[in-house]
Scaffold this motif. Structure first.
Motif, PDB file in Angstrom:
ATOM      1  N   ARG A  95       0.843  -1.198   0.000  1.00  0.00           N
ATOM      2  CA  ARG A  95       0.000   0.000   0.000  1.00  0.00           C
ATOM      3  C   ARG A  95       0.879   1.249   0.000  1.00  0.00           C
ATOM      4  O   ARG A  95       0.363   2.361  -0.118  1.00  0.00           O
ATOM      5  CB  ARG A  95      -0.968  -0.037   1.190  1.00  0.00           C
ATOM      6  CG  ARG A  95      -0.331   0.255   2.499  1.00  0.00           C
ATOM      7  CD  ARG A  95      -0.966  -0.429   3.704  1.00  0.00           C
ATOM      8  NE  ARG A  95      -2.373  -0.238   3.901  1.00  0.00           N
ATOM      9  CZ  ARG A  95      -2.987  -0.352   5.090  1.00  0.00           C
ATOM     10  NH1 ARG A  95      -2.272  -0.607   6.181  1.00  0.00           N
ATOM     11  NH2 ARG A  95      -4.271  -0.218   5.194  1.00  0.00           N
TER      12      ARG A  95
ATOM     13  N   GLY B   6       3.223  -5.958   9.013  1.00  0.00           N
ATOM     14  CA  GLY B   6       3.790  -4.799   9.697  1.00  0.00           C
ATOM     15  C   GLY B   6       4.476  -3.825   8.771  1.00  0.00           C
ATOM     16  O   GLY B   6       4.120  -3.710   7.595  1.00  0.00           O
TER      17      GLY B   6
ATOM     18  N   ASP C 194      -3.985  -1.797  -0.689  1.00  0.00           N
ATOM     19  CA  ASP C 194      -4.121  -2.493   0.583  1.00  0.00           C
ATOM     20  C   ASP C 194      -4.398  -3.978   0.256  1.00  0.00           C
ATOM     21  O   ASP C 194      -5.232  -4.274  -0.607  1.00  0.00           O
ATOM     22  CB  ASP C 194      -5.334  -1.887   1.325  1.00  0.00           C
ATOM     23  CG  ASP C 194      -5.444  -2.370   2.753  1.00  0.00           C
ATOM     24  OD1 ASP C 194      -5.102  -3.530   3.025  1.00  0.00           O
ATOM     25  OD2 ASP C 194      -5.900  -1.568   3.592  1.00  0.00           O
TER      26      ASP C 194
END
Ligand SMILES: C[S@@+](CC[C@H](N)C(=O)[O-])C[C@H]1O[C@@H](n2cnc3c(N)ncnc32)[C@H](O)[C@@H]1O
Length: 308
Positions: A55, A102, A78
């Motif tokens: 993203r 993460g 995303d």
């Protein structure tokens, strides 16, 4: 590809877990510095395909020669939209999905991204800087109860109410706009990150983690992606996920065990368990030698499951 953008964790173990078939179709939902994607491409033959998501457009800008590989497609999105994008590309079945969750080193090490309290920078924390609310929007805009909820749920901070109260008190004087402002607000006094005690550093790390997870809706995106991956994987297809903290790890563990986001294991009349996955790796961690070379691999945990 610059090495400092990211150093992939557990590279060998992850690629081994994916059991890359030369003519298979794979998705790396977290391209980052492209280390895992490059290793998948190394194992793919000329008919293999790799779709890599991130993203953050800076990941693609850093990608180097991988961008010219005809077997490779970058998806700037995303990963929660995995299903929609595969539909768009006409892909109905996948042989493997990799997620290395993460943020990248690049995020942590770039002051202006606001992910780390080691540097002063704007309180941003968006992985995709092209839109959406920033950490400053959350810190200054949420009411005290909602702030406490974020700190409790995503930082697992028992003192969340007290911390939220401190932040609100501080922002009443002036808005909390930088990472240093937030350090002072959380500490309740004028200190710099360098002056924090080890215990305060631990607390600060969890406050930053909680805000980052809220800003990027990390658990929501993970849930949507796991569901889509499970639907798209062909029998024998592999799901490999690297997690870095207990909240995301619990979700992945329960999903792989049950095939359901609520973790409920379905049993038939005879008590036989019905699950779409066979567990292959149940929480492998990095070797001592890797952690010495790359201390940030310390918290990585690899889970691998095969679609039945
Ligand atoms: C730990 S890094 C991945 C590193 C990568 N495996 C490598 O070898 O360099 C995580 C990356 O995933 C991206 N990311 C995290 N959550 C995402 C999401 N929901 N959708 C798309 N990308 C995401 C981040 O922007 C970051 O670049």
């Amino acid at each position: 590809m610059s090495e400092t953008y990211h150093i992939p964790a557990m590279l060998h173990e992850t690629i081994e877990g994916l059991r890359v078939r030369p003519d298979g179709t794979y998705v790396d939902v977290t391209f980052g510095g492209g280390g895992h994607s490059a290793a998948i491409l190394d194992d793919l033959g000329s008919n293999g395909r790799l779709y890599s998501f991130d993203r953050d457009i800076e990941a693609y800008e850093n990608a180097g020669s991988i961008r010219d590989d005809e077997r490779f497609t970058f998806v700037h999105s995303d990963f929660r939209y995995l299903g929609q994008w595969m539909d768009y590309y006409g892909v109905t079945e996948l042989d493997g999905v990799l997620a290395d969750l993460g943020v990248s080193f690049h995020h942590f090490d770039t002051a202006e991204r606001g992910f780390s309290f080691r540097f002063d920078g704007p309180l941003d924390m968006r992985m995709n800087r092209q839109g959406g609310r920033t950490a400053a929007d959350v810190v200054n805009g949420y009411n005290e109860d909602d702030l406490a909820r974020v700190l409790y749920l995503y930082g697992e901070l028992k003192q969340s109410r007290q911390l939220a109260k401190r932040i609100v008190k501080c922002r009443e004087q002036s808005p909390v706009m930088t990472t240093n402002d937030l350090v002072r607000a959380v500490a309740g006094k004028a200190v710099t990150a360098g002056q924090l005690t080890p215990l305060q550093k631990k607390e600060m790390t969890l406050v930053f983690q909680a805000l980052r997870m809220e800003v990027n809706d990390e658990l929501g995106a993970l849930r949507d992606m796991l569901q889509a991956a499970s639907e798209l994987l062909a029998p024998g297809g592999m799901l490999a996920v690297l997690t870095y903290h207990s909240l995301e790890d619990r979700l992945v563990k329960n999903f792989m065990r049950s095939g359901r986001l609520d973790g409920e294991i379905e049993k038939d009349f005879y008590g036989n368990i019905h699950t779409p996955f066979r567990l292959i790796e149940k929480g492998l961690t990095a070797s001592e030698e890797e952690v010495e070379r790359n201390p940030r691999a310390r918290s990585a945990k690899l889970r691998v499951a095969e679609k039945i």
